[in-house]
Design a protein around this motif. Sequence first.
Motif, PDB file in Angstrom:
ATOM      1  N   GLY A  59       0.811  -1.206   0.000  1.00  0.00           N
ATOM      2  CA  GLY A  59       0.000   0.000   0.000  1.00  0.00           C
ATOM      3  C   GLY A  59       0.845   1.256   0.000  1.00  0.00           C
ATOM      4  N   LEU A  60       1.907   1.269   0.808  1.00  0.00           N
ATOM      5  CA  LEU A  60       2.782   2.438   0.875  1.00  0.00           C
ATOM      6  C   LEU A  60       3.471   2.701  -0.463  1.00  0.00           C
ATOM      7  N   SER A  61       4.007   1.658  -1.082  1.00  0.00           N
ATOM      8  CA  SER A  61       4.727   1.854  -2.340  1.00  0.00           C
ATOM      9  C   SER A  61       3.785   2.278  -3.459  1.00  0.00           C
ATOM     10  N   ALA A  62       2.548   1.764  -3.459  1.00  0.00           N
ATOM     11  CA  ALA A  62       1.586   2.179  -4.482  1.00  0.00           C
ATOM     12  C   ALA A  62       1.178   3.635  -4.277  1.00  0.00           C
ATOM     13  N   LEU A  63       0.915   4.017  -3.029  1.00  0.00           N
ATOM     14  CA  LEU A  63       0.541   5.395  -2.736  1.00  0.00           C
ATOM     15  C   LEU A  63       1.659   6.355  -3.136  1.00  0.00           C
ATOM     16  N   LYS A  64       2.883   6.009  -2.793  1.00  0.00           N
ATOM     17  CA  LYS A  64       4.034   6.850  -3.157  1.00  0.00           C
ATOM     18  C   LYS A  64       4.145   6.999  -4.671  1.00  0.00           C
ATOM     19  N   ALA A  65       4.032   5.888  -5.400  1.00  0.00           N
ATOM     20  CA  ALA A  65       4.196   5.934  -6.848  1.00  0.00           C
ATOM     21  C   ALA A  65       3.109   6.782  -7.502  1.00  0.00           C
ATOM     22  N   LEU A  66       1.875   6.654  -7.034  1.00  0.00           N
ATOM     23  CA  LEU A  66       0.800   7.465  -7.597  1.00  0.00           C
ATOM     24  C   LEU A  66       1.070   8.950  -7.381  1.00  0.00           C
ATOM     25  N   LEU A  67       1.401   9.315  -6.158  1.00  0.00           N
ATOM     26  CA  LEU A  67       1.639  10.724  -5.847  1.00  0.00           C
ATOM     27  C   LEU A  67       2.832  11.279  -6.620  1.00  0.00           C
ATOM     28  N   GLN A  68       3.899  10.483  -6.730  1.00  0.00           N
ATOM     29  CA  GLN A  68       5.076  10.960  -7.465  1.00  0.00           C
ATOM     30  C   GLN A  68       4.805  11.127  -8.951  1.00  0.00           C
ATOM     31  N   VAL A 182      -6.611   0.786  -5.831  1.00  0.00           N
ATOM     32  CA  VAL A 182      -5.484  -0.124  -5.666  1.00  0.00           C
ATOM     33  C   VAL A 182      -5.669  -0.868  -4.358  1.00  0.00           C
ATOM     34  N   VAL A 183      -5.704  -2.186  -4.432  1.00  0.00           N
ATOM     35  CA  VAL A 183      -5.908  -3.027  -3.263  1.00  0.00           C
ATOM     36  C   VAL A 183      -4.546  -3.550  -2.815  1.00  0.00           C
ATOM     37  N   GLY A 184      -4.089  -3.080  -1.649  1.00  0.00           N
ATOM     38  CA  GLY A 184      -2.773  -3.484  -1.157  1.00  0.00           C
ATOM     39  C   GLY A 184      -2.807  -3.896   0.298  1.00  0.00           C
ATOM     40  N   ASN A 185      -3.882  -4.576   0.711  1.00  0.00           N
ATOM     41  CA  ASN A 185      -4.060  -4.909   2.125  1.00  0.00           C
ATOM     42  C   ASN A 185      -3.550  -6.293   2.507  1.00  0.00           C
TER      43      ASN A 185
END
Length: 484
Positions: A59-68, A182-185
Amino acid sequence: MADTSDAPETPKPRRTRTAKAAEPGAPAPARRRTTKAAEQPALVDRGAAWCVVGAGPHGLSALKALLQNGIDADGYERESDVGGNWNYGAENSRVYESTHLISSKPFTQFPDFPMPDSYPDYPSHRQVKEYFGRYADHFGLRRRITFGADVVHAVPVDGGARWDVTVRSGGVETTYRYAGLVVGNGHNWNPKMPEYAGLDEFAGQVIHSADYKGAAVLRGKRVLVVGAGNTGCDVAVESAQNAAHTFHSTRRGYYYNPKFTLGRPSDQVADSLLAMRLPLPVRRALFGTTLKLVVGDITKFGLQKPDHKFFETHPIVNQQLVYYVGHGDITPKRDIDHFDAAGAVFADGSRADVDLVVFCTGYLVTFPFLEHQWLNWQGDHPQLFLQMFTPAYDNLIVSGLIQPDSGQWTLAHWQGILAARVAEALALKPQVAHRFLARANAEAGRRFSAGTEYKESTRHYFEVAHQEYLQALQDAIHELEESA
């Protein structure tokens, strides 16, 4: 096994519409909350933003990539902090007091955020949790995550162009409308409990490793540990150090790989062989020779001979189990035939009278807020293109449904990058995204096994050979970038 008997028929695949890209760093609008008396949750339209479920590594890596990549995004985490499974002490964390990584530091860390030099080769769960906290702080992710927020339902709307995500926080439900999800749970939190004849008659204590937190529950007892994954072997070793006696039941024989070979972490030695592009039979022969030198013939210790070749099961990294078997503190046992009030009777007719049974029998894949057909559920698990994309909806992406033969967070990083590239293409050049994702039907369920036939079990549904899967992710990212 997941029950899909009541699931509606799979809908015709829907394709998302073009959405305007969010301005980078645009603040999220104020979130309204309903009163408990309200019949329907409030609806907050988040425009072109995406939703990320979970604040573990994926979840953290997906959130970071989207924001970047200039894509507005919100994260939701039901616990009070980041870390996911590594958030020791949280309700849904499955790590225990003595947990350490089984893959070494350089093969586990995010490629754009190395672990501290002060960390050992195999960091503890506390160091891992600290690492995730530093990662979230460094990339400014905490302010984009709502903690203590449980995603209770997500449903496609506008013909599949957007998603309504209902979140419960503080007993209040609010629905947010997003451009994508994005499902990252994670998939290692819902325990799989086996069924054995007579288990209800057993007079002792029965727990799953999901509820195992430390050695206190073992001390002074006669313990039966069931399961030979890495958790099962860890618990058996810890039981050998604390219990009156330990029995360890496994269905088959396994290879027990040492954490260190030739003075180096063993996964680093293995990767050196991959870098040399040695054929699979040669690598198997080298591994066999190494294990004979380091561990010896495990059948002489009473352990079962493996019924498979190297790399056909998820690697077990534990050099202490054979040690404690050799000292008589662990008694190996075959699969269980049945239980009675005093203990277990095994397939070979032997028995063990015990006080405690610890089932280390893995986890069921569960996404309770999504309908099965949206994730192309086949039998008891989803089948996805690149382990990420469903044929049903272009804007529904899963990150983390993998079980690699090496460290996982490098793969998490590149899964996040690919998710961001797809989200970007859907917003700006939907024809590129649709052309790429049109392969989802044909390639759903493709295995990334590097030529190896994995043993058939729930444990191996999502097994990937890390080098082949990493190459597939990079190829997909390049394909989207070159088409943009």
